[in-house]
Design a protein around this motif. Structure first.
Motif, PDB file in Angstrom:
ATOM      1  N   ASP A 160      14.832  -2.145   8.920  1.00 31.37           N
ATOM      2  CA  ASP A 160      15.861  -2.125   7.878  1.00 31.37           C
ATOM      3  C   ASP A 160      16.822  -3.303   7.978  1.00 31.37           C
ATOM      4  O   ASP A 160      17.465  -3.665   6.991  1.00 31.37           O
ATOM      5  N   ALA A 161      16.933  -3.884   9.181  1.00 26.39           N
ATOM      6  CA  ALA A 161      17.884  -4.988   9.375  1.00 26.39           C
ATOM      7  C   ALA A 161      17.205  -6.352   9.361  1.00 26.39           C
ATOM      8  O   ALA A 161      17.888  -7.382   9.410  1.00 26.39           O
ATOM      9  N   GLN A 162      15.884  -6.362   9.302  1.00 31.24           N
ATOM     10  CA  GLN A 162      15.169  -7.635   9.298  1.00 31.24           C
ATOM     11  C   GLN A 162      15.566  -8.451   8.070  1.00 31.24           C
ATOM     12  O   GLN A 162      15.660  -7.947   6.963  1.00 31.24           O
ATOM     13  N   GLY A 163      15.781  -9.739   8.278  1.00 30.80           N
ATOM     14  CA  GLY A 163      16.062 -10.623   7.157  1.00 30.80           C
ATOM     15  C   GLY A 163      17.537 -10.843   6.892  1.00 30.80           C
ATOM     16  O   GLY A 163      17.902 -11.837   6.248  1.00 30.80           O
ATOM     17  N   TRP A 164      18.425  -9.951   7.369  1.00 29.99           N
ATOM     18  CA  TRP A 164      19.845 -10.167   7.104  1.00 29.99           C
ATOM     19  C   TRP A 164      20.736 -10.040   8.347  1.00 29.99           C
ATOM     20  O   TRP A 164      21.929 -10.341   8.288  1.00 29.99           O
ATOM     21  N   LEU A 174      26.326  -9.532  23.229  1.00 27.67           N
ATOM     22  CA  LEU A 174      25.414  -9.706  22.105  1.00 27.67           C
ATOM     23  C   LEU A 174      26.239 -10.045  20.867  1.00 27.67           C
ATOM     24  O   LEU A 174      27.167  -9.302  20.514  1.00 27.67           O
ATOM     25  N   THR A 175      25.943 -11.190  20.233  1.00 23.62           N
ATOM     26  CA  THR A 175      26.646 -11.577  19.008  1.00 23.62           C
ATOM     27  C   THR A 175      25.787 -11.211  17.808  1.00 23.62           C
ATOM     28  O   THR A 175      24.602 -11.574  17.748  1.00 23.62           O
ATOM     29  N   VAL A 176      26.396 -10.483  16.861  1.00 26.36           N
ATOM     30  CA  VAL A 176      25.688 -10.002  15.668  1.00 26.36           C
ATOM     31  C   VAL A 176      26.298 -10.687  14.446  1.00 26.36           C
ATOM     32  O   VAL A 176      27.512 -10.615  14.227  1.00 26.36           O
ATOM     33  N   ALA A 177      25.443 -11.347  13.663  1.00 28.18           N
ATOM     34  CA  ALA A 177      25.878 -11.997  12.425  1.00 28.18           C
ATOM     35  C   ALA A 177      25.040 -11.456  11.273  1.00 28.18           C
ATOM     36  O   ALA A 177      23.883 -11.069  11.454  1.00 28.18           O
ATOM     37  N   VAL A 178      25.629 -11.424  10.061  1.00 26.12           N
ATOM     38  CA  VAL A 178      24.920 -10.931   8.879  1.00 26.12           C
ATOM     39  C   VAL A 178      25.057 -11.946   7.754  1.00 26.12           C
ATOM     40  O   VAL A 178      26.053 -12.665   7.663  1.00 26.12           O
TER      41      VAL A 178
END
Length: 499
Positions: A160-164, A174-178
């Motif tokens: 569901d999170a692949q691609g964005w 852990l760094t999370v960017a969208v």
């Protein structure tokens, strides 16, 4: 005989010496079970003995995290990773024939002892959920705490999170960017952090990104102008697209005052603007104004207009000889349907004279051709047992519809026919006496008859047949003259009487 016997004996001996299929093809493994210590276990081997068959080995996915196999010829070398759990684990290696020999599969069971002193390992994440705005979201950090600190881990996005969602992994963080959310609905996904040691449980981080918020706007599927004919009373539907605003619509004149002749009916995503019939010869105009409840959204102003009523309704360009139109049949109804109704002092005949190709239908006329429609009024005709209803001979004059002192209708006088006029709706557009030309069910030429006479003569020997002599004038002075002789197909009380 001796040769034959010897031959038979030789055949039997050859059959006895021929190996069976089971002896020709075989598949075995040794040993069929392996045992390993929990920590520091050395590799072990399995020998595969195959006779006239090809084979392959597989390790189930559930065991592949800790059990590995390599092949060299007929030898399989089996290795296991250290067991970090305080419980035994069991895996399996499967060996299958691959040449359709139908030999049963062989298996090797692999056991690894429980760890008597399992390491104290753990993994935690903080925070366990992240929420991002729809656009321009700054990256966010998640602290990943591993015990022992040297334990490695990896982070992966789910489908569901692949691609964005983009992940950047550093020691302990852990760094999370969208990316920007292009949709007008929120979206969610997950990031799974998996430790190196199986004794520590994976952790899940929930990622939420808000829906894109569209700027407020208001639009219509037309900018206008909208122009109506003088007799249009069905209106126009205007579709409205409103984004993050509430709206209202009204009809106004140049000064902003409410238009008395235009009604605006508002629904969720459209309006229906319905004008009243214009009985004045002067055209009129105004605006439909659609206003949002947000000051930054400009109102919509759609110009509207309606033509003035014509000074005449006839579309004829000169006199008309009705004899050239070949009227050949009639259709009529005696009204009221119950002639014995004493509340009604007169009887009205609803008569259609038609050319071939034109027939009355429910709610109108079908076909192509010509039609005369008029309604003679007679003295009251009583119901009778013989079903004899005769339109009296004589001259019928075309006159205006009578009005009482309040402007309402009254009963018409006998020996008259109401002159042609235009009704107030499209469903009653042709009132009284009219000539009409039809092409494919549509009126293409017409004339209201406003004066003149119709002379009626009963035809001998035919119950519902007459001679009609027409001497008529339309509303611009065109003269319509001619004669029709034939049936009028009378209907009384909903049934047609025989000619």
């Amino acid at each position: 005989m001796k040769k034959t016997v010897l031959g038979a004996a030789a055949l039997l001996l050859a059959a006895a010496c021929q190996p069976t299929e089971q002896e020709e093809r075989s598949l075995n493994v040794s040993p069929t079970e392996l045992s390993f210590t929990a920590v520091g276990a050395a590799s072990q081997t399995v020998t595969v003995t195959a006779n006239n068959v090809t084979w392959e080995y597989t390790v189930p996915a559930v065991s592949q995290e800790w059990l590995s196999v390599t092949q060299q010829g007929t030898t399989l070398t089996v290795s296991v990773s250290d067991n970090q759990l305080a419980e035994e684990r069991i895996g399996q290696i499967r060996i299958d024939a691959t040449d359709n020999s139908k030999l049963p599969a062989r298996s090797v069971t692999v056991r690894q002892e429980a760890n008597p002193e399992p390491p104290q390992v753990s993994l935690s994440v903080e925070p366990a959920s992240l929420t991002f705005p729809a656009e321009g979201a700054a990256p966010q950090q998640v602290t990943v705490t591993a015990e022992p600190e040297s334990m490695e881990w990896r982070a992966e996005s789910d489908d569901d999170a692949q691609g964005w969602v983009t992940l950047t992994q550093e020691k302990g963080q852990l760094t999370v960017a969208v990316s920007d959310n292009p949709e007008t609905r929120r979206r969610t996904g997950k990031v799974v952090v998996t430790p190196q040691h199986t004794a520590a449980s994976p952790k899940t981080i929930v990622i939420v990104q808000e829906a894109k918020v569209l700027p407020p706007s208001l639009s219509a599927d037309t900018e206008g102008p909208i122009a109506w004919e003088y007799d249009n009373d069905t209106g126009t539907v205007i579709n409205i697209a409103a984004v993050n605003v509430q709206w209202s619509a009204k009809a106004v004149d140049d000064d902003g005052s409410t238009l008395p002749w235009l009604s605006v009916y508002q629904a969720e995503d459209y309006i229906n603007a319905v004008p009243q019939r214009n009985t004045d010869s002067a055209p009129r105009s105004g605006f439909i104004v659609i206003t949002a409840d947000r000051e930054e959204v400009a109102e919509l102003r759609i110009p509207v207009s309606q033509g003035g009523a014509p000074d005449h309704l006839s579309t004829l360009t000169g006199d008309l000889d009705l004899m050239t139109l070949d009227f050949d049949h009639g259709y009529s109804t005696l009204m009221p349907y119950a002639p014995d109704d004493t509340m009604i002092p007169v009887s009205t005949w609803d008569i259609n004279i038609l050319t071939d190709g034109v027939t009355p239908s429910m709610g109108g006329i079908e076909g192509s051709g010509h039609r005369l429609h008029f309604m003679p009024v007679t003295e009251r005709i009583e119901m009778n047992d013989d079903d004899m209803y005769i339109l009296p001979d004589g001259e019928y004059k075309i006159v205006p519809a009578p009005l009482d002192s309040d402007g309402g209708g009254v009963y018409k006088a006998p020996w008259t026919i109401e002159q042609g006029s235009e009704g107030e709706t499209v469903w009653s557009k042709y009132m009284g006496f009219w000539y009409q030309e039809y092409k494919e069910n549509t009126v293409t030429a017409s004339a209201p008859i406003i004066s003149g006479t119709v002379t009626v003569t009963k035809m001998e020997g035919f119950e519902n047949s007459y001679v009609f002599e027409f001497d008529l004038l339309d509303d611009i002075g065109n003269r319509l003259t001619g004669t029709y002789s034939g049936s009028i197909g009378l209907n009384v009380n909903g049934r047609q009487l025989p000619d």
